[in-house]
Enzyme design. Structure first.
Site, short mmCIF file in Angstrom:
data_model
loop_
_atom_site.label_atom_id
_atom_site.label_comp_id
_atom_site.label_asym_id
_atom_site.label_seq_id
_atom_site.Cartn_x
_atom_site.Cartn_y
_atom_site.Cartn_z
N THR A 1 0.85 -1.19 0.00
CA THR A 1 0.00 0.00 0.00
C THR A 1 0.89 1.25 0.00
OG1 THR A 1 -1.94 1.01 1.05
CG2 THR A 1 -0.27 0.16 2.54
N ASN A 2 0.33 2.40 0.32
CA ASN A 2 1.11 3.64 0.38
C ASN A 2 0.60 4.48 1.56
OD1 ASN A 2 -1.06 5.52 -0.59
ND2 ASN A 2 -0.93 4.15 -2.35
#
Ligand code: PMT
Length: 215
Positions: A21-22
């Site tokens: 993810t980020n």
């Protein structure tokens, strides 16, 4: 206006317990949703996984992966006249998600990543969207040059450039500072302020773009 707004990160599973993810918190996208609702517009929010409560007045579609976000946008965008793509969508996903938890061994673990669909980039070509199209660009270097290139490649009317190399703004911060790039070649800096305020300022610009299109 009826706006489609994407917000938050996407999560790309590796196995049943891990994902890529980020750092997007969803705060900027949700601030845009609130600004649009305050101004009396209808909103469809397509949200990645965030720790925020979606406003009840918005129609919210919760998604996890980029492919799910693509499918939700494909379903919803046709009923909207304005679309703002604020989500930080993973450009890649894992090829061949493991059905069971990957066990640690003596070997290195190599993941093969394959391309995700470009949702904003599909708006004009694949979804046939002809309304006001607003993209974001999260960049760490040559911010304006990269943002300009994205605006042209993805057919946006407005591109919101976010310098995410700065620690005081951008991902998971309460405040933001952005540069708006217009198709005319003009630009406008929205100086450091709360995301709520930046959201309202962006929305006013979007309303003006919409008004200019009216016959
Ligand atoms: O969520 P916060 O913590 O508040 O942080 C806000 C933010 C930094 C995430 C936000 O202001 C921002 O910059 N959003 C865009 C993040 C991003 O992923 O930018 P990008 O340069 O990778 O993508 C360019 C544009 O294409 C974006 O509009 C993005 O939504 C869209 N995109 C990207 C990849 C993809 N596969 N599909 C897309 O639609």
């Amino acid at each position: 206006m009826k706006l489609l707004i994407t917000a938050g990160p996407t999560r790309e599973p590796i196995d049943p317990v891990r994902y890529l993810t980020n750092r997007s918190s969803g705060k900027m996208g949700y601030a845009l949703v609130e600004a649009a609702l305050e101004a009396g517009h209808e909103v469809v929010l397509v949200s990645g996984p965030v720790n925020l409560t979606a406003p009840k007045a918005a129609t919210t579609v919760q998604v996890e992966t980029a492919v799910e976000m693509y499918e939700a946008v494909a379903r919803e965008i046709g009923s909207c006249d304005t679309a703002i793509f604020c989500a930080a969508v993973a450009d890649y996903r894992v090829d061949g998600i493991e059905a069971s938890k990957i066990k640690k061994t003596e070997d290195e673990l190599i993941l093969k990543l394959i391309k995700n669909p470009d949702i904003l980039g599909s708006a004009r070509s694949e979804f046939g969207f002809s309304g006001v199209l607003v993209g974001f660009a999260a960049e760490t270097d040559d911010v304006l040059a990269h943002a300009q290139e994205k605006m042209e490649r993805k057919g946006c009317d407005l591109l919101v450039a976010n310098d995410v190399s700065r620690r005081d703004i951008g991902f998971d911060r309460e405040e933001n500072e952005v540069t708006l790039l217009f198709r005319s070649g003009e630009s406008q800096v929205l100086s450091l302020a709360s995301k709520k305020r930046i959201g309202r300022e962006i929305l006013q610009v979007v309303e003006n773009l919409r008004d200019q299109r009216k016959p």
